[in-house]
Scaffold this motif. Sequence first.
Motif, PDB file in Angstrom:
ATOM      1  N   VAL A 150      42.561  58.938  37.828  1.00  0.00           N
ATOM      2  CA  VAL A 150      42.872  60.263  38.378  1.00  0.00           C
ATOM      3  C   VAL A 150      43.747  61.048  37.403  1.00  0.00           C
ATOM      4  O   VAL A 150      44.778  60.557  36.938  1.00  0.00           O
ATOM      5  N   ARG A 151      43.323  62.281  37.112  1.00  0.00           N
ATOM      6  CA  ARG A 151      44.120  63.182  36.280  1.00  0.00           C
ATOM      7  C   ARG A 151      44.861  64.210  37.137  1.00  0.00           C
ATOM      8  O   ARG A 151      45.998  64.558  36.840  1.00  0.00           O
ATOM      9  N   ALA A 152      44.220  64.716  38.186  1.00  0.00           N
ATOM     10  CA  ALA A 152      44.848  65.718  39.046  1.00  0.00           C
ATOM     11  C   ALA A 152      44.174  65.719  40.404  1.00  0.00           C
ATOM     12  O   ALA A 152      42.967  65.509  40.510  1.00  0.00           O
ATOM     13  N   ALA A 153      44.965  65.976  41.459  1.00  0.00           N
ATOM     14  CA  ALA A 153      44.420  66.009  42.816  1.00  0.00           C
ATOM     15  C   ALA A 153      45.321  66.855  43.702  1.00  0.00           C
ATOM     16  O   ALA A 153      46.530  66.962  43.464  1.00  0.00           O
ATOM     17  N   PHE A 154      44.711  67.470  44.732  1.00  0.00           N
ATOM     18  CA  PHE A 154      45.445  68.257  45.721  1.00  0.00           C
ATOM     19  C   PHE A 154      45.687  67.398  46.955  1.00  0.00           C
ATOM     20  O   PHE A 154      44.737  66.825  47.507  1.00  0.00           O
ATOM     21  N   LEU A 155      46.932  67.303  47.378  1.00  0.00           N
ATOM     22  CA  LEU A 155      47.238  66.490  48.550  1.00  0.00           C
ATOM     23  C   LEU A 155      46.972  67.265  49.843  1.00  0.00           C
ATOM     24  O   LEU A 155      47.154  68.477  49.896  1.00  0.00           O
ATOM     25  N   ALA A 156      46.537  66.541  50.863  1.00  0.00           N
ATOM     26  CA  ALA A 156      46.160  67.157  52.135  1.00  0.00           C
ATOM     27  C   ALA A 156      47.144  66.852  53.259  1.00  0.00           C
ATOM     28  O   ALA A 156      47.066  67.460  54.319  1.00  0.00           O
ATOM     29  N   ALA A 157      48.057  65.912  53.035  1.00  0.00           N
ATOM     30  CA  ALA A 157      48.978  65.502  54.093  1.00  0.00           C
ATOM     31  C   ALA A 157      50.226  64.896  53.450  1.00  0.00           C
ATOM     32  O   ALA A 157      50.230  64.579  52.259  1.00  0.00           O
ATOM     33  N   PRO A 158      51.305  64.728  54.227  1.00  0.00           N
ATOM     34  CA  PRO A 158      52.528  64.155  53.661  1.00  0.00           C
ATOM     35  C   PRO A 158      52.288  62.764  53.096  1.00  0.00           C
ATOM     36  O   PRO A 158      51.574  61.955  53.673  1.00  0.00           O
ATOM     37  N   ALA A 159      52.907  62.505  51.929  1.00  0.00           N
ATOM     38  CA  ALA A 159      52.851  61.182  51.307  1.00  0.00           C
ATOM     39  C   ALA A 159      54.017  61.074  50.338  1.00  0.00           C
ATOM     40  O   ALA A 159      54.127  61.880  49.413  1.00  0.00           O
TER      41      ALA A 159
END
Length: 316
Positions: free
Chosen positions: A25-34
């Motif tokens: 993984v190089r980049a990702a958009f988070l959808a929920a708290p983590a």
Amino acid sequence: MDTIDTCYGPLPIEGLVERRPDGGVRAAFLAAPAALATSIGRLVPQHTIDDARRMTKPPVTFHDNGQVRSLPLETRTVVETPAGPLPAELVTFHDNGAVARVFPLNGKLSGYWTEADEAGLAETLPLATPVGRLSAKWLAVAFDPKGRLRSLTLWPGEELPVPTPCGQLPVRLGLSFHPGGTLRSIEPARPVEAPTLAGPVWAFDPDAVGIAGDDNSLAFTPDGETSRLATVRTAVAVRLPDGSRRELAPKVRDSICGDGDHELTPLVLTFSPDAVTAAHGCAKPFAVIPKTGAHFTARPFVSAFAVSFVPKQCSM
């Protein structure tokens, strides 16, 4: 909800995931708290958009080894750094996990949210530095992979007195440090006198841009000697070993406003153990003069007194 596997555990994501050729993984958009366990504590990446300051949701990015690289935070969070606690809205990391930069604010500038709006939220923050405790509105605070303070970037318009090898000087835009802790460079807020092998030179760069405080126009060696400076008020006459002479001086240029006025391009002098290198602004050097047998003398650049030190602000 989709997830990705990382060295921080599974993370909930939305949209496309940017991957490296090896599938990492190089980049990702988070959808929920983590919460991610980092070297400066557990941090929750931004996963919502809640106001005009944050009109877009930036991605979390990762180094090739899987360590987090850029971490925009869901809420402003106080993090513990080697220079002391700092509020943060964006944190970046080196690939060894050490903190790289802390940004106290991370608003998105737009027609609805200006730099002045963002600057209005900035607060004066104290920091423990190798030159003593400094307090200012910081745009960013940078560290090297070993946790040593590398540079400080000031908000535009901020000015800070800093102890330097040339005495207490007014600094704008930023300052940086050598790994050993001595001052590496500053951006003078106005012309200041710096000692050189040619004599005193008035150091100031009217073209300086404060993107980061890593590399500034007045620089020093670890021993405190002047290693580089920009000047618009001083020229240097050189007598070469063969008896010939040469002058190193700032450059007078036509105003960008095209109204017949003139402006100055700084003379940038770099002092190495063997030579003096001269350039105009960020252009390639126009002279490299060996020190052996050469005699350097600083004098006022007379043309500067008939020319504005500051680029004109052209009206539309």
